[in-house]
Scaffold this motif. Structure first.
Motif, PDB file in Angstrom:
ATOM      1  N   LEU A  54       0.956  -1.080  -0.049  1.00 22.79           N
ATOM      2  CA  LEU A  54       0.046  -0.096   0.196  1.00 22.79           C
ATOM      3  C   LEU A  54       0.871   1.294  -0.107  1.00 22.79           C
ATOM      4  CD1 LEU A  54      -2.697  -1.013   2.431  1.00 22.79           C
ATOM      5  CD2 LEU A  54      -2.842  -1.228  -0.004  1.00 22.79           C
ATOM      6  N   GLY A  55       0.372   2.295  -0.789  1.00 23.70           N
ATOM      7  CA  GLY A  55       1.323   3.421  -0.762  1.00 23.70           C
ATOM      8  C   GLY A  55       2.208   3.655  -1.837  1.00 23.70           C
ATOM      9  N   THR A  56       2.425   2.503  -2.641  1.00 22.80           N
ATOM     10  CA  THR A  56       3.401   2.461  -3.696  1.00 22.80           C
ATOM     11  C   THR A  56       2.871   3.240  -4.799  1.00 22.80           C
ATOM     12  OG1 THR A  56       4.016   0.045  -3.248  1.00 22.80           O
ATOM     13  CG2 THR A  56       4.659   0.799  -5.489  1.00 22.80           C
ATOM     14  N   PRO A  57       3.568   4.062  -5.617  1.00 24.44           N
ATOM     15  CA  PRO A  57       3.177   5.021  -6.439  1.00 24.44           C
ATOM     16  C   PRO A  57       3.420   4.301  -7.796  1.00 24.44           C
ATOM     17  CG  PRO A  57       5.140   5.593  -5.856  1.00 24.44           C
ATOM     18  CD  PRO A  57       4.909   4.827  -4.870  1.00 24.44           C
ATOM     19  N   PRO A  58       2.956   5.075  -8.889  1.00 24.05           N
ATOM     20  CA  PRO A  58       2.983   4.609 -10.135  1.00 24.05           C
ATOM     21  C   PRO A  58       4.570   4.818 -10.793  1.00 24.05           C
ATOM     22  CG  PRO A  58       1.785   6.387 -10.404  1.00 24.05           C
ATOM     23  CD  PRO A  58       1.895   6.111  -8.959  1.00 24.05           C
ATOM     24  N   LEU A  59       5.274   3.868 -10.269  1.00 23.53           N
ATOM     25  CA  LEU A  59       6.862   4.085 -10.868  1.00 23.53           C
ATOM     26  C   LEU A  59       6.928   3.067 -11.975  1.00 23.53           C
ATOM     27  CD1 LEU A  59       8.490   2.981  -7.315  1.00 23.53           C
ATOM     28  CD2 LEU A  59       8.246   5.308  -8.057  1.00 23.53           C
ATOM     29  N   PRO A  60       7.588   3.787 -12.911  1.00 27.44           N
ATOM     30  CA  PRO A  60       7.673   3.127 -14.195  1.00 27.44           C
ATOM     31  C   PRO A  60       8.149   1.538 -14.187  1.00 27.44           C
ATOM     32  CG  PRO A  60       8.513   5.455 -14.454  1.00 27.44           C
ATOM     33  CD  PRO A  60       8.363   5.110 -12.937  1.00 27.44           C
ATOM     34  N   ALA A  61       9.287   1.384 -13.455  1.00 25.91           N
ATOM     35  CA  ALA A  61       9.706   0.061 -13.460  1.00 25.91           C
ATOM     36  C   ALA A  61       8.731  -1.080 -12.909  1.00 25.91           C
ATOM     37  CB  ALA A  61      11.058  -0.046 -12.599  1.00 25.91           C
ATOM     38  N   ASN A  62       7.822  -0.644 -12.330  1.00 27.00           N
ATOM     39  CA  ASN A  62       6.670  -1.758 -11.718  1.00 27.00           C
ATOM     40  C   ASN A  62       5.881  -2.402 -12.811  1.00 27.00           C
ATOM     41  OD1 ASN A  62       7.709  -1.102  -9.210  1.00 27.00           O
ATOM     42  ND2 ASN A  62       5.948  -0.135  -8.443  1.00 27.00           N
ATOM     43  N   PHE A  63       5.582  -1.513 -14.014  1.00 26.40           N
ATOM     44  CA  PHE A  63       4.496  -1.928 -14.743  1.00 26.40           C
ATOM     45  C   PHE A  63       5.170  -3.095 -15.574  1.00 26.40           C
ATOM     46  CE2 PHE A  63       3.120   2.136 -13.419  1.00 26.40           C
ATOM     47  CZ  PHE A  63       2.012   2.006 -13.378  1.00 26.40           C
ATOM     48  N   PRO A  64       6.332  -3.039 -16.186  1.00 20.78           N
ATOM     49  CA  PRO A  64       6.931  -4.059 -16.932  1.00 20.78           C
ATOM     50  C   PRO A  64       7.024  -5.321 -16.000  1.00 20.78           C
ATOM     51  CG  PRO A  64       8.127  -2.257 -17.512  1.00 20.78           C
ATOM     52  CD  PRO A  64       7.394  -1.949 -16.438  1.00 20.78           C
ATOM     53  N   LYS A  65       7.399  -5.218 -14.662  1.00 19.21           N
ATOM     54  CA  LYS A  65       7.471  -6.070 -13.821  1.00 19.21           C
ATOM     55  C   LYS A  65       6.282  -7.115 -13.424  1.00 19.21           C
ATOM     56  CE  LYS A  65       9.222  -7.454  -8.848  1.00 19.21           C
ATOM     57  NZ  LYS A  65       9.841  -6.884  -7.903  1.00 19.21           N
ATOM     58  N   ARG A  66       5.322  -6.145 -13.532  1.00 22.47           N
ATOM     59  CA  ARG A  66       3.738  -6.885 -13.081  1.00 22.47           C
ATOM     60  C   ARG A  66       3.250  -7.652 -14.263  1.00 22.47           C
ATOM     61  NH1 ARG A  66      -0.338  -2.989 -14.708  1.00 22.47           N
ATOM     62  NH2 ARG A  66       0.491  -2.623 -16.966  1.00 22.47           N
ATOM     63  N   ASN A  67       3.862  -7.501 -15.572  1.00 20.61           N
ATOM     64  CA  ASN A  67       3.544  -8.386 -16.596  1.00 20.61           C
ATOM     65  C   ASN A  67       3.576  -9.703 -16.526  1.00 20.61           C
ATOM     66  OD1 ASN A  67       2.746  -5.800 -17.798  1.00 20.61           O
ATOM     67  ND2 ASN A  67       4.416  -5.769 -19.215  1.00 20.61           N
ATOM     68  N   ARG A  68       4.361 -10.155 -15.666  1.00 20.56           N
ATOM     69  CA  ARG A  68       4.666 -11.572 -15.546  1.00 20.56           C
ATOM     70  C   ARG A  68       3.599 -12.170 -14.682  1.00 20.56           C
ATOM     71  NH1 ARG A  68       6.531  -9.575 -10.732  1.00 20.56           N
ATOM     72  NH2 ARG A  68       6.640 -11.012  -8.981  1.00 20.56           N
ATOM     73  N   ILE A  69       2.843 -11.309 -13.988  1.00 18.82           N
ATOM     74  CA  ILE A  69       1.497 -11.830 -13.208  1.00 18.82           C
ATOM     75  C   ILE A  69       0.477 -11.979 -14.178  1.00 18.82           C
ATOM     76  CG2 ILE A  69       0.125 -11.420 -11.239  1.00 18.82           C
ATOM     77  CD1 ILE A  69       2.248 -10.024 -10.097  1.00 18.82           C
ATOM     78  N   ILE A  70       0.341 -11.020 -15.115  1.00 16.69           N
ATOM     79  CA  ILE A  70      -0.849 -11.014 -16.020  1.00 16.69           C
ATOM     80  C   ILE A  70      -0.776 -12.408 -16.896  1.00 16.69           C
ATOM     81  CG2 ILE A  70      -1.510  -9.889 -18.126  1.00 16.69           C
ATOM     82  CD1 ILE A  70      -0.789  -7.300 -16.943  1.00 16.69           C
ATOM     83  N   SER A  71       0.614 -12.519 -17.399  1.00 19.74           N
ATOM     84  CA  SER A  71       0.460 -13.649 -18.131  1.00 19.74           C
ATOM     85  C   SER A  71       0.587 -15.064 -17.401  1.00 19.74           C
ATOM     86  CB  SER A  71       1.934 -13.796 -19.088  1.00 19.74           C
ATOM     87  OG  SER A  71       3.258 -13.567 -18.519  1.00 19.74           O
ATOM     88  N   GLY A  72       1.288 -14.895 -16.287  1.00 20.74           N
ATOM     89  CA  GLY A  72       1.619 -16.102 -15.479  1.00 20.74           C
ATOM     90  C   GLY A  72      -0.021 -16.676 -15.005  1.00 20.74           C
ATOM     91  N   LEU A  73      -1.002 -16.007 -14.679  1.00 25.21           N
ATOM     92  CA  LEU A  73      -2.488 -16.264 -14.305  1.00 25.21           C
ATOM     93  C   LEU A  73      -3.015 -16.709 -15.501  1.00 25.21           C
ATOM     94  CD1 LEU A  73      -3.497 -13.070 -12.268  1.00 25.21           C
ATOM     95  CD2 LEU A  73      -2.973 -15.298 -11.210  1.00 25.21           C
ATOM     96  N   SER A  74      -2.484 -16.647 -16.721  1.00 27.83           N
ATOM     97  CA  SER A  74      -3.384 -17.022 -17.886  1.00 27.83           C
ATOM     98  C   SER A  74      -2.994 -18.187 -18.683  1.00 27.83           C
ATOM     99  CB  SER A  74      -3.272 -15.791 -18.642  1.00 27.83           C
ATOM    100  OG  SER A  74      -3.807 -14.498 -18.178  1.00 27.83           O
ATOM    101  N   GLN A  75      -3.912 -18.923 -19.299  1.00 28.58           N
ATOM    102  CA  GLN A  75      -3.474 -19.801 -20.085  1.00 28.58           C
ATOM    103  C   GLN A  75      -2.965 -19.431 -21.434  1.00 28.58           C
ATOM    104  OE1 GLN A  75      -7.588 -21.431 -19.899  1.00 28.58           O
ATOM    105  NE2 GLN A  75      -6.504 -23.246 -20.632  1.00 28.58           N
TER     106      GLN A  75
END
Length: 404
Positions: free
Chosen positions: A230-251
């Motif tokens: 909580l409190g984490t701002p929209p840092l540019p480096a965080n968005f490419p990193k979170r992409n592994r979760i988007i693809s990892g959750l999906s078939q």
């Protein structure tokens, strides 16, 4: 989790220099975080470097404040609220609610912060199968945004949960399409979220702010997910990193539109590394937003022209439930296809639509193609725009919109 256990997990995520890999080695050897922090520095060095061991023996300066903030956030949705009211949860690697699909990836997050309907969070919030990521440009063409919305609507109607990143453009359109399909009277499973938004900030804020209303809809019909405190701002480096979760959750991952250098291609590459399917929608050879999709297709991504193309490919690994749901909607889909076919026939009859083609085009080019004067063209284009057949683009351009 009680206060002490939650505090242990938060301290582990905040320990400087201790990434997910080192944390998982420690958890495998010593058990829960509280057991890790009970170890002497020498014992910790068996799993991590000396610098990491020293960091683990010191309490991070922001830990106490984050613990209090997180406890208050978790207590912000009283149990007396309705089952479909948004609730909040923190799910750890050891929680049975943690998605198995992510556990099978190379770098699963230690914690997931969740916001979604209470009835969903009290059970298994993540579907065990049948998730599809839809990603693409933040500045899509009118056709690209419409494709994302239509594909998401059709695929969720067939039983798939749509996963994306809550960004502007294709992401937002995909979430909206899935939410539309889960509305009363539409197909879809009430036991699974309509859509999952994986964000790159803490869940106590929404980025971009333009998607605030969309995030609120997702909180009541889907799932908001973040690995960031909580409190984490929209840092540019965080968005490419979170992409592994988007693809990892999906078939699989469907790329609707993407430039050659884009976060969507990062998601697609991550999906390939995770052994997931990758799909791409082809577009105009003149559109920069299509070049990423064309590059993926050249590299082996599956070219798709309809939602059925995706469903047929995923049936190799889809559950029987998905196949049954897909079968139950075939008659409805057939009616929709017939309606779209009739609309397409009418479109072919229009000389102006024929002159437009499917690429963005300006007034001067249309004057040359049709022989009409500019004033008459503007009137005819406005009529087509009001009918939803043509979109007005920046720069005085127009683009024909086709059915996905």
């Amino acid at each position: 989790m009680d206060r002490e256990e939650l505090g242990g997990w938060l301290r582990l995520t905040l320990s400087p220099g201790v990434g997910n890999g080192a944390a998982r080695r420690l958890l495998a050897r010593f058990g829960l975080p509280l057991s890790i922090f009970a170890q002497p520095e020498a014992a910790l060095r068996v799993c991590v470097t000396a610098a990491q061991a020293r960091a683990l023996c010191e309490v991070p300066p922001t830990w106490a404040e984050l613990l209090e903030t997180t406890l208050q956030w978790l207590g912000g949705s009283p149990a007396s609220e309705a089952a479909d009211a948004p609730a909040r949860a923190v799910v750890t690697l050891g929680d049975p609610r943690y998605p198995q699909a992510l556990l099978d990836t190379e770098d699963p997050p230690l914690l997931l912060y969740l916001v979604g309907p209470r009835s969903l969070l009290q059970g298994q919030p993540f579907p065990r199968h049948n998730c599809l990521a839809i990603v693409g440009s933040r500045n899509p063409t009118a056709q690209g945004a419409d494709n994302a919305r239509q594909f998401a609507r059709a695929l969720h109607g067939a039983g798939l949960t749509i996963v994306s990143g809550l960004a502007l453009g294709v992401d937002a359109a995909a979430h909206e399409g899935a939410l539309d399909a889960s509305a009363p009277g539409r197909h879809g499973s009430a036991a699974a979220p309509a859509t999952i938004a994986v964000v790159g900030t803490g869940l106590d804020r929404v980025y971009p702010r333009k998607n605030l209303d969309l995030a609120r809809r997702i909180a009541t019909q889907g799932l908001l997910v973040s690995e960031y405190p909580l409190g984490t701002p929209p840092l540019p480096a965080n968005f490419p990193k979170r992409n592994r979760i988007i693809s990892g959750l999906s078939q699989g991952t469907l790329v609707v539109e993407a430039a050659l250098a884009s976060g969507s291609l990062i998601t697609a590459r991550t999906a390939i590394e995770q052994g997931r399917e990758v799909f791409a929608i082809p577009g105009s050879i003149h559109a920069p937003q299509s070049r990423g999709c064309h590059a993926l297709i050249r590299q082996g991504a599956k070219l798709v022209e309809s939602a059925q193309d995706v469903l047929e490919e995923l049936r190799m690994v889809a559950s029987e439930g998905l196949q049954a749901q897909a079968g139950s909607t075939q008659s409805d889909e057939r009616e929709e296809v017939e309606a779209e076919g009739n609309a397409a026939e009418l479109a072919v009859e229009s000389p102006l639509l024929q002159a437009l083609g499917f690429d963005p085009v300006g007034i001067d080019a249309l004057v040359a193609r049709t022989g009409m004067d500019a004033a008459s063209l503007q009137v005819a284009l406005l009529e087509l725009e009001l009918e939803g057949r043509v979109a007005r683009l920046p720069g005085g351009l127009f683009q024909r919109i086709g059915a996905a």
